[in-house]
Design a protein around this motif. Sequence first.
Motif, mmCIF file in Angstrom:
data_model
loop_
_atom_site.group_PDB
_atom_site.id
_atom_site.type_symbol
_atom_site.label_atom_id
_atom_site.label_comp_id
_atom_site.label_asym_id
_atom_site.label_seq_id
_atom_site.Cartn_x
_atom_site.Cartn_y
_atom_site.Cartn_z
ATOM 1 N N GLN A 69 -1.356 8.939 -0.292
ATOM 2 C CA GLN A 69 -1.863 8.172 -1.416
ATOM 3 C C GLN A 69 -1.611 6.690 -1.184
ATOM 4 O O GLN A 69 -0.505 6.292 -0.822
ATOM 5 N N ARG A 70 -2.631 5.924 -1.416
ATOM 6 C CA ARG A 70 -2.619 4.501 -1.098
ATOM 7 C C ARG A 70 -1.472 3.742 -1.778
ATOM 8 O O ARG A 70 -0.870 2.852 -1.186
ATOM 9 N N TRP A 71 -1.164 4.070 -3.028
ATOM 10 C CA TRP A 71 -0.164 3.352 -3.808
ATOM 11 C C TRP A 71 1.238 3.461 -3.215
ATOM 12 O O TRP A 71 2.099 2.631 -3.488
ATOM 13 N N SER A 72 1.499 4.491 -2.420
ATOM 14 C CA SER A 72 2.866 4.788 -1.975
ATOM 15 C C SER A 72 3.378 3.861 -0.872
ATOM 16 O O SER A 72 4.586 3.797 -0.639
ATOM 17 N N ARG A 73 2.490 3.152 -0.222
ATOM 18 C CA ARG A 73 2.918 2.323 0.906
ATOM 19 C C ARG A 73 3.837 1.177 0.474
ATOM 20 O O ARG A 73 4.910 0.977 1.062
ATOM 21 N N SER A 74 3.457 0.423 -0.538
ATOM 22 C CA SER A 74 4.275 -0.724 -0.964
ATOM 23 C C SER A 74 5.671 -0.331 -1.420
ATOM 24 O O SER A 74 6.657 -0.933 -0.969
ATOM 25 N N PRO A 75 5.831 0.675 -2.302
ATOM 26 C CA PRO A 75 7.203 1.029 -2.670
ATOM 27 C C PRO A 75 8.004 1.621 -1.511
ATOM 28 O O PRO A 75 9.224 1.456 -1.457
ATOM 29 N N ALA A 76 7.332 2.278 -0.571
ATOM 30 C CA ALA A 76 8.046 2.800 0.597
ATOM 31 C C ALA A 76 8.600 1.645 1.438
ATOM 32 O O ALA A 76 9.759 1.670 1.862
#
Length: 131
Positions: A69-76
């Motif tokens: 899911q695209r959204w998960s990259r920044s918080p990771a």
Amino acid sequence: MTARPVTLTAGAAIEALEGLAALGFGLFVSWETVVGKPVDAVSAIGVTVLALLGGGGMILVARGLWRAQRWSRSPAVLTQLFAVPVAISMIQGRQYTLGVPLAVFAAAALVLVLSKPSNDVLVREEQPDGQ
């Protein structure tokens, strides 16, 4: 949906392991707060809440990475960037058994999540309808 690359799978695994470690730490501190005699109960409760919320959040981010899911990259990336100074502080405090693995895992997760195969899946261009 594009197949999940091994880099993304490994990045999700590291994020999940770190999340589980944070949850475990939160549970440990809560147990010690209840059965022990904390120097500062308010701080112990605060640490417990932050560790449990942070660990739970990291598990959700790992799930997002697993599902590409695209959204998960920044918080990771953000969680790993927070882990680096913590690891450095631990190493400087001669807590090598915790600091060195944390530094290695944080660096590995950053490389894996920001690698080209992961990037190709997580940052794909949206196609207009009909194309």
